[in-house]
Motif scaffolding. Structure first.
Motif, PDB file in Angstrom:
ATOM      1  N   ASN A 452       0.832  -1.213   0.000  1.00 54.10           N
ATOM      2  CA  ASN A 452       0.000   0.000   0.000  1.00 54.10           C
ATOM      3  C   ASN A 452       0.862   1.257   0.000  1.00 54.10           C
ATOM      4  O   ASN A 452       0.565   2.236  -0.688  1.00 54.10           O
ATOM      5  CB  ASN A 452      -0.910   0.005   1.240  1.00 54.10           C
ATOM      6  N   VAL A 453       1.973   1.216   0.782  1.00 58.51           N
ATOM      7  CA  VAL A 453       2.855   2.382   0.823  1.00 58.51           C
ATOM      8  C   VAL A 453       3.468   2.627  -0.556  1.00 58.51           C
ATOM      9  O   VAL A 453       3.542   3.758  -1.034  1.00 58.51           O
ATOM     10  CB  VAL A 453       3.958   2.154   1.877  1.00 58.51           C
ATOM     11  N   GLY A 456       0.780   4.094  -2.810  1.00 58.60           N
ATOM     12  CA  GLY A 456       0.524   5.505  -2.525  1.00 58.60           C
ATOM     13  C   GLY A 456       1.612   6.384  -3.115  1.00 58.60           C
ATOM     14  O   GLY A 456       1.329   7.428  -3.696  1.00 58.60           O
ATOM     15  N   THR A 457       2.867   5.939  -2.953  1.00 62.03           N
ATOM     16  CA  THR A 457       3.980   6.715  -3.506  1.00 62.03           C
ATOM     17  C   THR A 457       3.887   6.804  -5.027  1.00 62.03           C
ATOM     18  O   THR A 457       4.086   7.868  -5.623  1.00 62.03           O
ATOM     19  CB  THR A 457       5.314   6.080  -3.093  1.00 62.03           C
ATOM     20  N   SER A 460       1.114   9.190  -6.073  1.00 56.07           N
ATOM     21  CA  SER A 460       1.533  10.589  -5.938  1.00 56.07           C
ATOM     22  C   SER A 460       2.453  11.000  -7.082  1.00 56.07           C
ATOM     23  O   SER A 460       2.330  12.090  -7.636  1.00 56.07           O
ATOM     24  CB  SER A 460       2.244  10.789  -4.591  1.00 56.07           C
ATOM     25  N   ILE A 610      -6.060   8.214  -4.792  1.00 58.00           N
ATOM     26  CA  ILE A 610      -5.186   8.429  -3.624  1.00 58.00           C
ATOM     27  C   ILE A 610      -6.018   8.491  -2.348  1.00 58.00           C
ATOM     28  O   ILE A 610      -5.644   7.956  -1.300  1.00 58.00           O
ATOM     29  CB  ILE A 610      -4.363   9.710  -3.815  1.00 58.00           C
ATOM     30  N   LEU A 613      -7.047   4.948  -1.426  1.00 56.40           N
ATOM     31  CA  LEU A 613      -5.881   4.191  -0.983  1.00 56.40           C
ATOM     32  C   LEU A 613      -5.506   4.548   0.456  1.00 56.40           C
ATOM     33  O   LEU A 613      -5.097   3.677   1.243  1.00 56.40           O
ATOM     34  CB  LEU A 613      -4.704   4.492  -1.915  1.00 56.40           C
ATOM     35  N   SER A 614      -5.710   5.747   0.898  1.00 54.26           N
ATOM     36  CA  SER A 614      -5.440   6.151   2.282  1.00 54.26           C
ATOM     37  C   SER A 614      -6.387   5.466   3.243  1.00 54.26           C
ATOM     38  O   SER A 614      -6.001   5.021   4.335  1.00 54.26           O
ATOM     39  CB  SER A 614      -5.568   7.671   2.401  1.00 54.26           C
ATOM     40  N   THR A 617      -5.275   1.811   3.660  1.00 57.21           N
ATOM     41  CA  THR A 617      -4.054   1.729   4.469  1.00 57.21           C
ATOM     42  C   THR A 617      -4.369   1.837   5.951  1.00 57.21           C
ATOM     43  O   THR A 617      -3.812   1.115   6.792  1.00 57.21           O
ATOM     44  CB  THR A 617      -3.090   2.842   4.058  1.00 57.21           C
TER      45      THR A 617
END
Length: 688
Positions: A452-453, A456-457, A460, A610, A613-614, A617
């Motif tokens: 997930n991290v 997210g990256t 972005s 995004i 996705l937050s 997470t």
């Protein structure tokens, strides 16, 4: 305690070769024969080498002296040949005969004189069989003795060798029937040839061939004796026989096993290739031939054979002495040792009463005394062991009863502890399996969080790239619009340039007409000046210069017209290209605007992605905390279960070990009882 009777009683020799006496006998025999044969054959080898070296050195000296005498003999023939060639009468007659007709009487008479001259020289040395004088064409002029028998000898090898040496003495190998091809006596001869040149023209005038009987060499070598089976010969550089006592070998390849590499020095003593012959040779400084002496090595060292025969005789005598010494030693040592061996065999069967009668004080007597003392101590030991065995047998019975009772109790305790340990092991296995499952869940949760991290990256980064793409597209639209305006201005300017070139062409046409009119006027002026005569000459020059200037103007106008026409074509092509490019720029503007709209839609969609996705997470993080609590609980359960299982297994192991010890103790008690019985049976066999 009894003893054996006579010394010979019980004397047995089962295998003579294995006895000490036989071994001592063989050692004496082999040692004496070895030293006798070694010394004898060493002496034989040294004597053989010394004799061979001494004979080789003496033979080398003899061959060298004989070779030097032969060189003196060769020098006599070389001097004779030079004397003939330097004879002024001979030179004059040879010069005269070249100019005469072969069929004339003077030619025959002069030829006879040359023959008489040669006969005078041949009579001075009886070993010369013939002297031949040959002209430059290879045709025989005259001979003393046997004639050559050929009209021309230019194809002969010996003739070519003489010509190649260009006046130097040329020694020719021996021919079994001479150089006359079997004419006359056919005696074996070797030859010496020289080339005679005309001193005024430095051309070949004649060739002198001297045939020398091999008897001349035979006389010089008759006193050389190479021993029985030896031989003396002269070899050419090609190892062909020039002289040998066996006339059948003359002119053939030598049968002595030697190579050219073995004849590289002026004189030497060496061995043949098969090491069967001792060879000594001397290389002639005059002819380059080798005087070779060959002696069979077996014949040279036959006197040393006496040493070999004496060695064998001494070896036989030494063998007889060794046999006698061996028999004496066998009787002195072998008999007492065999007697002692037989007594030991009786003691091996259980008779401890045997003793040896000792009559000597040497090592064998001391050995017999030691044997008697050993038997006495063994007897006392057997008696004491018999008493101890009886006591051990009684104790073993009591120990067996106690061990059986202890084994029954330990077996019951081991069964109970085995059941407890089995339950604890099952609990430990199940807790361990639960711990592994929670650990695997934790690892998977960690992997999902990391994914997930990363997502997210990446999202972005995609959003930032979309924003940057929108900015780039805006700049691209502005630059495309500017390019369109510049292209449109360029089309207009090119159209104006096209109109300017048309105006230039019109001006050039006017200038061309002016140059034509100027040319016509200069022509008319020239005509009028011609009519005026002398008064119009100055005006004629001016008219001619005006005509030249009009021609140059016309040529320049034509060049400018060509350049203008080329510019006009390129302008038309440029207008055509710009006309085709303008619609493409219009389509490019439309495509850039569509791409800008797509980038804006991607940016909008990535914002919503995004946000979702937050939320995912955050939910996964809560689930990971719950899983960690569950993993700690399962670890505590597994540790308690493993500790309980280990304790149960340790108790079961101790119980099993105690059971094994009890069982072993029972077995040892039974075994001790059996050993006690066996010991009593064994001791009962000894007679004390």
């Amino acid at each position: 305690m009894g003893a054996l009777g006579s010394p010979g009683e019980g004397f047995k020799l089962e295998n003579p070769i294995k006895s000490v006496g036989m071994k001592l006998f063989l050692i004496f025999l082999v040692s004496i024969l070895f030293f006798v044969l070694t010394v004898g054959f060493t002496s034989y080898g040294i004597s053989k080498g010394v004799i061979q070296k001494k004979v080789g050195d003496a033979s080398e000296q003899t061959i060298t002296q004989a070779g030097q005498k032969l060189d003196l003999l060769y020098a006599v023939y070389e001097d004779l040949s030079m004397q003939i060639l330097l004879d002024e009468d001979m030179k004059r007659m040879l010069a005269d005969i070249e100019t005469m007709n072969k069929g004339s009487y003077d030619y025959l008479q002069l030829r006879q004189k040359i023959g008489d001259k040669l006969n005078v020289y041949s009579y001075s040395n009886k070993t010369i069989k013939a002297l031949h004088m040959i002209n430059a064409k290879g045709e025989p002029i005259s001979s003393s003795g046997n004639a050559l028998g050929k009209e021309s000898v230019t194809q002969e090898d010996w003739y070519k060798s003489i010509v190649e040496n260009n006046g130097r003495a040329t020694w020719l190998e021996t021919r079994a029937k001479g150089f006359s091809d079997g004419q006359g006596s056919g005696v074996a001869t070797f030859g010496l040839g020289r080339l005679l040149k005309n001193t005024s023209t430095n051309t070949q005038q004649a060739i002198l061939l001297v045939e020398i009987s091999v008897d001349a060499v035979s006389k010089e070598l008759s006193d050389i004796n190479m021993g029985e089976g030896g031989q003396t010969m002269i070899l050419s550089q090609d190892l062909k026989v020039v002289y040998a006592k066996d006339a059948q070998t003359i002119g053939q390849k030598t049968a002595v096993p030697i190579t050219k590499d073995g004849l590289v020095e002026d004189s030497k003593s060496t061995l043949s290739s098969d090491n069967a012959l001792q060879l000594v040779y001397f290389k002639s400084a005059k002819t380059g031939w080798f005087l070779l002496g060959a002696m069979p090595i077996a014949e040279l060292v036959k006197d040393a054979k006496i040493i070999s025969n004496i060695t064998w005789v001494m070896a036989g005598i030494a063998a007889l002495i060794a046999v006698v010494i061996g028999i004496i030693v066998a009787r002195m040592i072998g008999t007492p040792v065999i007697k002692l061996r037989n007594l030991m065999k009786e003691g091996e069967q259980g008779n401890l009463t045997v003793r040896m009668n000792v009559t000597s004080q040497d090592e064998i007597g001391q050995l017999g005394q030691s044997f008697n003392q050993m038997m006495e101590k063994i007897t006392a030991l057997v008696q004491q062991t018999n008493r101890s065995a009886q006591e051990v047998l009684e104790t073993a019975g009591e120990l067996t009863d106690a061990s059986k009772k202890t084994a029954i109790s330990a077996k019951e305790i081991a069964v109970a502890t085995e059941e407890i340990a089995g339950g604890a092991s099952s609990l430990a296995v199940e807790s361990e399996r639960g711990n592994e499952l929670t650990h695997n869940i934790g690892m998977q949760m960690k992997s999902v969080i990391d994914s997930n991290v990363v997502m997210g990256t990446a999202a972005s980064d995609v959003q930032k790239s979309s924003e940057q793409g929108i900015e780039y597209m805006a700049e691209l639209i502005d630059k495309t619009n500017a390019t369109e305006a510049m292209t449109r201005d360029m089309v207009e300017k090119v159209d104006k340039l096209k109109e300017s070139t048309r105006s230039i062409r019109k001006i050039l046409d006017v200038l061309n007409n002016i140059s034509k009119q100027t040319n016509i006027l200069s022509l008319n002026a020239t005509i009028e000046a011609a009519r005026a005569g002398a008064a119009g000459k100055g005006f004629m020059v001016v008219a001619d210069e005006i005509r030249k200037l009009a021609d140059q103007s016309r040529q320049s106008i034509e060049i400018v017209a060509k350049f203008t026409e080329t510019i006009q074509k390129e302008i038309d092509e440029t207008v055509s290209v710009l006309s085709n490019a303008y619609p493409i720029f219009q389509e490019q503007i439309v495509s850039v605007k569509e791409a800008d709209m797509i980038f804006k839609e991607v940016q909008s969609h990535m914002g919503g992605f995004i946000g979702r996705l937050s939320e995912v997470t955050e939910s996964i993080s809560n689930l990971n905390e719950s899983q960690m609590v569950l993993s700690d609980a399962m670890s505590n359960v597994s540790a308690v279960a493993e500790e309980s299982s280990a304790t149960s297994q340790e108790v079961a192991s101790l119980s099993a070990e105690q059971l094994n010890i009890s069982s072993g103790l029972v077995r040892l008690s039974d075994k001790l009882e059996q050993l006690s019985n066996s010991l009593q049976e064994s001791l009962s066999k000894f007679e004390v």
